[in-house]
Design a protein around this motif. Structure first.
Motif, PDB file in Angstrom:
ATOM      1  N   ILE A   1     -58.616  24.686  20.497  1.00 17.79           N
ATOM      2  CA  ILE A   1     -59.911  24.845  21.147  1.00 17.79           C
ATOM      3  C   ILE A   1     -59.936  26.170  21.905  1.00 17.79           C
ATOM      4  N   ALA A   2     -61.140  26.662  22.134  1.00 15.78           N
ATOM      5  CA  ALA A   2     -61.315  27.898  22.911  1.00 15.78           C
ATOM      6  C   ALA A   2     -60.979  27.622  24.373  1.00 15.78           C
ATOM      7  N   ALA A   3     -60.389  28.612  25.022  1.00 18.65           N
ATOM      8  CA  ALA A   3     -59.937  28.439  26.406  1.00 18.65           C
ATOM      9  C   ALA A   3     -61.055  27.988  27.346  1.00 18.65           C
ATOM     10  N   HIS A   4     -62.232  28.552  27.222  1.00 14.41           N
ATOM     11  CA  HIS A   4     -63.348  28.172  28.085  1.00 14.41           C
ATOM     12  C   HIS A   4     -64.549  27.740  27.241  1.00 14.41           C
ATOM     13  N   GLY A   5     -64.251  27.090  26.133  1.00 11.67           N
ATOM     14  CA  GLY A   5     -65.277  26.640  25.203  1.00 11.67           C
ATOM     15  C   GLY A   5     -65.937  25.340  25.633  1.00 11.67           C
ATOM     16  N   PRO A   6     -66.686  24.727  24.720  1.00 15.62           N
ATOM     17  CA  PRO A   6     -67.431  23.509  25.070  1.00 15.62           C
ATOM     18  C   PRO A   6     -66.533  22.355  25.503  1.00 15.62           C
ATOM     19  N   GLU A   7     -65.361  22.230  24.914  1.00 16.94           N
ATOM     20  CA  GLU A   7     -64.447  21.145  25.315  1.00 16.94           C
ATOM     21  C   GLU A   7     -64.005  21.318  26.756  1.00 16.94           C
ATOM     22  N   TRP A   8     -63.727  22.560  27.141  1.00 20.43           N
ATOM     23  CA  TRP A   8     -63.308  22.843  28.508  1.00 20.43           C
ATOM     24  C   TRP A   8     -64.449  22.563  29.481  1.00 20.43           C
ATOM     25  N   ARG A   9     -65.654  22.998  29.113  1.00 23.67           N
ATOM     26  CA  ARG A   9     -66.807  22.779  29.989  1.00 23.67           C
ATOM     27  C   ARG A   9     -67.118  21.291  30.147  1.00 23.67           C
ATOM     28  N   ALA A  10     -66.862  20.504  29.101  1.00 26.58           N
ATOM     29  CA  ALA A  10     -67.115  19.061  29.173  1.00 26.58           C
ATOM     30  C   ALA A  10     -66.079  18.337  30.034  1.00 26.58           C
ATOM     31  N   ALA A  11     -64.913  18.949  30.193  1.00 24.78           N
ATOM     32  CA  ALA A  11     -63.854  18.316  30.987  1.00 24.78           C
ATOM     33  C   ALA A  11     -64.212  18.440  32.445  1.00 24.78           C
TER      34      ALA A  11
ATOM     35  N   HIS B   1     -60.143  23.928  37.992  1.00 23.41           N
ATOM     36  CA  HIS B   1     -60.265  24.762  36.796  1.00 23.41           C
ATOM     37  C   HIS B   1     -59.094  24.517  35.845  1.00 23.41           C
ATOM     38  N   GLU B   2     -57.889  24.540  36.371  1.00 23.59           N
ATOM     39  CA  GLU B   2     -56.703  24.356  35.538  1.00 23.59           C
ATOM     40  C   GLU B   2     -56.593  22.913  35.035  1.00 23.59           C
ATOM     41  N   LEU B   3     -56.997  21.948  35.846  1.00 25.04           N
ATOM     42  CA  LEU B   3     -57.006  20.561  35.400  1.00 25.04           C
ATOM     43  C   LEU B   3     -57.964  20.386  34.221  1.00 25.04           C
ATOM     44  N   ALA B   4     -59.099  21.081  34.260  1.00 30.62           N
ATOM     45  CA  ALA B   4     -60.043  21.016  33.140  1.00 30.62           C
ATOM     46  C   ALA B   4     -59.387  21.520  31.855  1.00 30.62           C
TER      47      ALA B   4
END
Length: 70
Positions: free
Chosen positions: A60-70, A44-47
């Motif tokens: 970017i948002a903390a749990h936004g689309p960029e985070w989900r794509a990571a 989770h933190e690595l993402a």
């Protein structure tokens, strides 16, 4: 990418990731919950770190689309 693992003592959040230092810190109390939980938290933190790296200077948002794509 190298991710040094820091450990905070005292009362703190269960985990944090810092894009400035590229470190993930985990509360030592989590060791009582088993390695599966610790591995999940590390992923989770690595993402978070990967998404911030990919975004560059963009916010970017903390749990936004960029985070989900990571």
């Amino acid at each position: 990418m190298i991710l040094p693992l820091g450990i905070r003592l005292g009362f703190s959040l269960p985990r944090t990731a810092s894009a400035r230092t590229w470190e993930v810190e985990i509360n030592p109390r989590l060791k009582d919950h088993g390695s599966a939980i610790i591995q999940r938290i590390l992923r989770h933190e690595l993402a978070h770190l990967v998404s911030v790296y990919r975004a560059g200077r963009r916010r970017i948002a903390a749990h936004g689309p960029e985070w989900r794509a990571a």
